[in-house]
Design an enzyme around this catalytic site. Structure first.
Site, PDB file in Angstrom:
ATOM      1  N   LEU A  10       4.671  -7.079   2.723  1.00 52.03           N
ATOM      2  CA  LEU A  10       5.664  -6.318   1.971  1.00 52.03           C
ATOM      3  C   LEU A  10       4.972  -5.393   0.982  1.00 52.03           C
ATOM      4  O   LEU A  10       3.825  -5.618   0.593  1.00 52.03           O
ATOM      5  CB  LEU A  10       6.610  -7.269   1.239  1.00 52.03           C
ATOM      6  CG  LEU A  10       7.424  -8.206   2.143  1.00 52.03           C
ATOM      7  CD1 LEU A  10       8.239  -9.172   1.304  1.00 52.03           C
ATOM      8  CD2 LEU A  10       8.322  -7.403   3.069  1.00 52.03           C
ATOM      9  N   CYS A  11       5.695  -4.369   0.571  1.00 54.05           N
ATOM     10  CA  CYS A  11       5.218  -3.400  -0.400  1.00 54.05           C
ATOM     11  C   CYS A  11       4.641  -4.139  -1.613  1.00 54.05           C
ATOM     12  O   CYS A  11       5.250  -5.109  -2.064  1.00 54.05           O
ATOM     13  CB  CYS A  11       6.389  -2.511  -0.808  1.00 54.05           C
ATOM     14  SG  CYS A  11       5.966  -1.289  -2.055  1.00 54.05           S
ATOM     15  N   PRO A  12       3.504  -3.726  -2.085  1.00 52.95           N
ATOM     16  CA  PRO A  12       2.706  -2.550  -1.738  1.00 52.95           C
ATOM     17  C   PRO A  12       1.560  -2.840  -0.772  1.00 52.95           C
ATOM     18  O   PRO A  12       0.670  -2.015  -0.607  1.00 52.95           O
ATOM     19  CB  PRO A  12       2.159  -2.113  -3.094  1.00 52.95           C
ATOM     20  CG  PRO A  12       1.858  -3.427  -3.760  1.00 52.95           C
ATOM     21  CD  PRO A  12       3.001  -4.345  -3.323  1.00 52.95           C
ATOM     22  N   ASP A  57       7.405  -3.640   7.383  1.00 54.61           N
ATOM     23  CA  ASP A  57       8.179  -3.304   6.193  1.00 54.61           C
ATOM     24  C   ASP A  57       8.607  -1.838   6.282  1.00 54.61           C
ATOM     25  O   ASP A  57       7.752  -0.949   6.283  1.00 54.61           O
ATOM     26  CB  ASP A  57       7.328  -3.530   4.944  1.00 54.61           C
ATOM     27  CG  ASP A  57       8.053  -3.179   3.650  1.00 54.61           C
ATOM     28  OD1 ASP A  57       9.257  -2.828   3.706  1.00 54.61           O
ATOM     29  OD2 ASP A  57       7.426  -3.250   2.584  1.00 54.61           O
ATOM     30  N   ASP A  81       6.178   4.860   1.598  1.00 54.65           N
ATOM     31  CA  ASP A  81       5.031   4.592   0.724  1.00 54.65           C
ATOM     32  C   ASP A  81       3.731   5.210   1.233  1.00 54.65           C
ATOM     33  O   ASP A  81       2.995   5.823   0.457  1.00 54.65           O
ATOM     34  CB  ASP A  81       4.831   3.081   0.559  1.00 54.65           C
ATOM     35  CG  ASP A  81       6.003   2.405  -0.130  1.00 54.65           C
ATOM     36  OD1 ASP A  81       6.809   3.119  -0.762  1.00 54.65           O
ATOM     37  OD2 ASP A  81       6.112   1.170  -0.041  1.00 54.65           O
TER      38      ASP A  81
END
Length: 77
Positions: free
Chosen positions: A12-14, A39, A45
């Protein structure tokens, strides 16, 4: 030349961006990286990170619920 694969599945981010960033540091300009992510946030991103850091977004696509983001390493790495 085949792209360098960065497996960022189930992260998941980041983390997908961090994985790509860490790999870019090891590669010469002009190298292509193919990030494989699950994701959907990576679709925003990683391109944003490319713009900020001088790398080129080549392609984004979706295959079998995975997001593939192809980046070319720029001179600023």
């Amino acid at each position: 030349m085949k792209p360098v694969i960065v497996d960022a599945r189930r992260l998941l981010c980041p983390m997908p961006v961090i994985r790509v960033q860490n790999r870019v540091k090891e590669l010469p300009p002009g190298t292509r990286i193919e990030a494989i992510c699950t994701d959907p946030g990576a679709l925003n991103d990683i391109p944003a990170w490319c713009r900020i850091n001088g790398h080129k977004l080549i392609e984004t696509r979706t295959e079998d619920n995975e997001y593939i983001i192809v980046v070319e390493v720029g001179e600023a790495s």
